[in-house]
Scaffold this motif. Structure first.
Motif, PDB file in Angstrom:
ATOM      1  N   LEU A 212       0.840  -1.189   0.000  1.00  0.00           N
ATOM      2  CA  LEU A 212       0.000   0.000   0.000  1.00  0.00           C
ATOM      3  C   LEU A 212       0.879   1.244   0.000  1.00  0.00           C
ATOM      4  CD1 LEU A 212      -2.766   1.419   0.316  1.00  0.00           C
ATOM      5  CD2 LEU A 212      -2.574   1.063   2.792  1.00  0.00           C
ATOM      6  N   ALA A 213       0.551   2.206  -0.868  1.00  0.00           N
ATOM      7  CA  ALA A 213       1.296   3.463  -0.938  1.00  0.00           C
ATOM      8  C   ALA A 213       0.339   4.641  -0.841  1.00  0.00           C
ATOM      9  CB  ALA A 213       2.089   3.540  -2.237  1.00  0.00           C
ATOM     10  N   LEU A 214       0.753   5.667  -0.084  1.00  0.00           N
ATOM     11  CA  LEU A 214      -0.028   6.899   0.061  1.00  0.00           C
ATOM     12  C   LEU A 214       0.679   7.991  -0.730  1.00  0.00           C
ATOM     13  CD1 LEU A 214      -0.821   5.051   2.475  1.00  0.00           C
ATOM     14  CD2 LEU A 214      -1.102   7.134   3.835  1.00  0.00           C
ATOM     15  N   GLU A 215      -0.042   8.619  -1.682  1.00  0.00           N
ATOM     16  CA  GLU A 215       0.619   9.552  -2.596  1.00  0.00           C
ATOM     17  C   GLU A 215      -0.178  10.842  -2.721  1.00  0.00           C
ATOM     18  OE1 GLU A 215       2.467  11.685  -4.791  1.00  0.00           O
ATOM     19  OE2 GLU A 215       0.910  11.046  -6.179  1.00  0.00           O
ATOM     20  N   MET A 216       0.497  11.993  -2.481  1.00  0.00           N
ATOM     21  CA  MET A 216      -0.193  13.277  -2.567  1.00  0.00           C
ATOM     22  C   MET A 216       0.681  14.364  -3.189  1.00  0.00           C
ATOM     23  SD  MET A 216       1.739  14.796  -0.101  1.00  0.00           S
ATOM     24  CE  MET A 216       0.836  16.277   0.309  1.00  0.00           C
ATOM     25  N   VAL A 217       1.717  13.949  -3.906  1.00  0.00           N
ATOM     26  CA  VAL A 217       2.624  14.924  -4.525  1.00  0.00           C
ATOM     27  C   VAL A 217       2.281  15.140  -5.995  1.00  0.00           C
ATOM     28  CG1 VAL A 217       5.027  15.505  -5.016  1.00  0.00           C
ATOM     29  CG2 VAL A 217       4.450  14.282  -2.918  1.00  0.00           C
ATOM     30  N   GLY A 218       2.045  14.034  -6.717  1.00  0.00           N
ATOM     31  CA  GLY A 218       1.719  14.133  -8.138  1.00  0.00           C
ATOM     32  C   GLY A 218       2.960  14.105  -9.015  1.00  0.00           C
ATOM     33  N   GLY A 219       2.753  14.277 -10.324  1.00  0.00           N
ATOM     34  CA  GLY A 219       3.867  14.339 -11.259  1.00  0.00           C
ATOM     35  C   GLY A 219       4.726  13.097 -11.252  1.00  0.00           C
ATOM     36  N   GLU A 220       6.040  13.313 -11.268  1.00  0.00           N
ATOM     37  CA  GLU A 220       6.984  12.203 -11.350  1.00  0.00           C
ATOM     38  C   GLU A 220       6.964  11.341 -10.090  1.00  0.00           C
ATOM     39  OE1 GLU A 220       9.591   9.718 -13.264  1.00  0.00           O
ATOM     40  OE2 GLU A 220       8.336  11.350 -14.021  1.00  0.00           O
ATOM     41  N   VAL A 221       6.645  11.943  -8.933  1.00  0.00           N
ATOM     42  CA  VAL A 221       6.562  11.160  -7.694  1.00  0.00           C
ATOM     43  C   VAL A 221       5.481  10.086  -7.827  1.00  0.00           C
ATOM     44  CG1 VAL A 221       6.038  11.227  -5.225  1.00  0.00           C
ATOM     45  CG2 VAL A 221       7.487  12.995  -6.239  1.00  0.00           C
ATOM     46  N   PHE A 222       4.360  10.450  -8.442  1.00  0.00           N
ATOM     47  CA  PHE A 222       3.298   9.470  -8.671  1.00  0.00           C
ATOM     48  C   PHE A 222       3.806   8.322  -9.534  1.00  0.00           C
ATOM     49  CE2 PHE A 222       0.131   7.735 -11.548  1.00  0.00           C
ATOM     50  CZ  PHE A 222      -0.858   7.307 -10.687  1.00  0.00           C
ATOM     51  N   ASN A 223       4.445   8.637 -10.650  1.00  0.00           N
ATOM     52  CA  ASN A 223       4.917   7.590 -11.559  1.00  0.00           C
ATOM     53  C   ASN A 223       5.937   6.662 -10.898  1.00  0.00           C
ATOM     54  OD1 ASN A 223       3.391   8.276 -13.864  1.00  0.00           O
ATOM     55  ND2 ASN A 223       4.789   9.948 -14.349  1.00  0.00           N
ATOM     56  N   LYS A 224       6.838   7.226 -10.110  1.00  0.00           N
ATOM     57  CA  LYS A 224       7.827   6.399  -9.421  1.00  0.00           C
ATOM     58  C   LYS A 224       7.164   5.546  -8.336  1.00  0.00           C
ATOM     59  CE  LYS A 224      12.102   9.020 -10.153  1.00  0.00           C
ATOM     60  NZ  LYS A 224      13.303   9.602  -9.497  1.00  0.00           N
ATOM     61  N   THR A 225       6.119   6.091  -7.703  1.00  0.00           N
ATOM     62  CA  THR A 225       5.429   5.340  -6.660  1.00  0.00           C
ATOM     63  C   THR A 225       4.713   4.129  -7.242  1.00  0.00           C
ATOM     64  OG1 THR A 225       5.143   7.375  -5.385  1.00  0.00           O
ATOM     65  CG2 THR A 225       3.789   5.491  -4.743  1.00  0.00           C
ATOM     66  N   VAL A 226       4.132   4.275  -8.428  1.00  0.00           N
ATOM     67  CA  VAL A 226       3.497   3.135  -9.097  1.00  0.00           C
ATOM     68  C   VAL A 226       4.516   2.011  -9.283  1.00  0.00           C
ATOM     69  CG1 VAL A 226       2.414   2.329 -11.230  1.00  0.00           C
ATOM     70  CG2 VAL A 226       1.717   4.508 -10.240  1.00  0.00           C
ATOM     71  N   LYS A 227       5.750   2.374  -9.606  1.00  0.00           N
ATOM     72  CA  LYS A 227       6.799   1.369  -9.810  1.00  0.00           C
ATOM     73  C   LYS A 227       7.193   0.666  -8.508  1.00  0.00           C
ATOM     74  CE  LYS A 227       8.799   3.881 -13.732  1.00  0.00           C
ATOM     75  NZ  LYS A 227       9.978   4.628 -14.240  1.00  0.00           N
ATOM     76  N   CYS A 228       6.809   1.251  -7.380  1.00  0.00           N
ATOM     77  CA  CYS A 228       7.138   0.671  -6.072  1.00  0.00           C
ATOM     78  C   CYS A 228       6.101  -0.336  -5.589  1.00  0.00           C
ATOM     79  CB  CYS A 228       7.256   1.778  -5.014  1.00  0.00           C
ATOM     80  SG  CYS A 228       8.610   2.927  -5.264  1.00  0.00           S
ATOM     81  N   LEU A 229       5.000  -0.512  -6.334  1.00  0.00           N
ATOM     82  CA  LEU A 229       3.920  -1.377  -5.867  1.00  0.00           C
ATOM     83  C   LEU A 229       4.226  -2.859  -6.057  1.00  0.00           C
ATOM     84  CD1 LEU A 229       0.698   0.436  -7.155  1.00  0.00           C
ATOM     85  CD2 LEU A 229       1.632   0.440  -4.835  1.00  0.00           C
ATOM     86  N   ALA A 230       3.787  -3.637  -5.086  1.00  0.00           N
ATOM     87  CA  ALA A 230       3.883  -5.091  -5.180  1.00  0.00           C
ATOM     88  C   ALA A 230       2.739  -5.623  -6.047  1.00  0.00           C
ATOM     89  CB  ALA A 230       3.786  -5.698  -3.779  1.00  0.00           C
ATOM     90  N   THR A 231       2.779  -6.904  -6.365  1.00  0.00           N
ATOM     91  CA  THR A 231       1.639  -7.556  -6.995  1.00  0.00           C
ATOM     92  C   THR A 231       0.439  -7.445  -6.047  1.00  0.00           C
ATOM     93  OG1 THR A 231       3.099  -9.100  -8.135  1.00  0.00           O
ATOM     94  CG2 THR A 231       0.779  -9.732  -7.938  1.00  0.00           C
ATOM     95  N   PHE A 232      -0.706  -7.066  -6.574  1.00  0.00           N
ATOM     96  CA  PHE A 232      -1.910  -6.741  -5.806  1.00  0.00           C
ATOM     97  C   PHE A 232      -1.736  -5.478  -4.955  1.00  0.00           C
ATOM     98  CE2 PHE A 232      -2.582 -11.300  -6.604  1.00  0.00           C
ATOM     99  CZ  PHE A 232      -3.881 -11.276  -7.095  1.00  0.00           C
TER     100      PHE A 232
END
Length: 324
Positions: A212-232
């Motif tokens: 689980l990731a909590l994201e409130m910055v947007g832009g490139e931080v969002f894209n990098k956070t997606v890459k940090c997600l596990a399966t499911f």
């Protein structure tokens, strides 16, 4: 009464201290003499005309207030003048007085002062429902909290642990902020100003990514956070503090059954069955000493411009409060 109002969208300088008529309660409304005002990123988005819903002009920001009931409308039955309360309202909080519906009032427990009480509802409810209602956090899962030294972040780190997270990974922009995240209970500390921070997240999870990731910055931080997600893995978006929208390809989520989920607190506020029990639980944690609130500064109402500048500089820690 004094109030801070904007008549045009723009930077912090559009906030002006003005004298306006004190409102009078009717029907189910109560008039609140405000003692403390919570300052939030939503207020800056309102000021810039970039909020989730349209902001009408002229506009008085402020959705989070604590104070004393000064007068009541003719249909009010549940509260009396003199009662200490905290509440969330649509607007009008940057002032000496404001109106609220009696059904939205939350009595302040005797052991809490106004500053502590106003520091809990918006950020506490946001952190709680991002983690539990939208994020569906399960026992033992890993959680990534960005801006972990901020108002939502400091509470989210603690709540993640209280709700059973196995590992909490906190990011912030300085050693001082990371030290605060550690104090709140974070297991792994990462400076997100470093270009490879997402690789550090993956290393901290053995290459699996976070649940689980909590994201409130947007832009490139969002894209990098997606890459940090596990399966499911689930990513909950609750803001865009950078002002940047990410270019995102939803089909990229398919291969690993990942989810991106939006969160907007007013939708929770419209569901009493979600709102009231969660707030009671938060106050219980607070009263038992299991939850600590970090006050980043208390400023007079006339310093609203300064406070917005400080908040958007990302140099603050914890909750910023205005006082009439």
């Amino acid at each position: 009464m004094k109030a801070v109002r904007l008549t045009e969208y723009g930077g912090p300088e559009v906030l002006k201290l003005v004298e306006i008529d004190k409102p009078a309660p009717t029907g189910n409304e109560v008039l609140i003499e405000i003692k403390a005002i919570g300052v939030n990123y939503a207020d800056t988005a309102r000021r810039e005309g970039k909020y989730v819903v349209k902001t009408p002009l002229p506009f008085i920001p402020g959705a989070e207030i604590a104070g004393v009931v000064a007068a009541v409308g003719d249909q009010v039955t549940k509260v009396k003048p003199g009662t200490r309360i905290v509440t969330l309202i649509e607007s009008g909080g940057y002032a000496e007085y404001a109106l609220a519906d009696e059904r939205a009032l939350i009595p302040i427990p005797e052991h809490l002062d106004f500053h502590t009480a106003v520091a809990l509802p918006l950020q506490g409810l946001s952190a709680y429902h991002i983690l539990k209602t939208m994020g569906r956090l399960e026992e033992g899962e890993s959680v990534l909290v960005h801006a972990a030294a901020g108002g939502v972040g400091t509470i989210a780190v603690q709540l993640a642990k209280l709700l059973g997270a196995g590992k909490v990974i906190a990011t912030a922009s300085s050693d001082e902020k990371l030290a605060l995240a550690r104090e709140m209970g974070a297991d792994v500390l990462i400076n997100y100003t470093e270009p490879d921070w997402e690789q550090q997240v993956l290393e901290a999870t053995g290459g699996k990514g976070v649940n689980l990731a909590l994201e409130m910055v947007g832009g490139e931080v969002f894209n990098k956070t997606v890459k940090c997600l596990a399966t499911f893995g689930r990513l909950v978006v609750f803001g865009a503090a950078s002002g940047e929208q990410a270019r995102f390809y939803p089909s990229s989520l398919m291969a690993r059954n990942q989810s991106v989920i939006g969160f907007f607190l007013p939708q929770i506020m419209r569901k009493p069955e979600l709102l009231q029990p969660s707030l009671v639980e938060l106050f219980t944690y607070l009263g038992a000493g299991k939850l600590k609130l970090t006050i980043g500064g208390v400023f007079p109402l006339e310093d609203a411009t300064k406070v917005h500048t400080l908040l958007q500089s990302r140099k603050t820690q914890g909750k910023l409060i205005l006082e009439p």
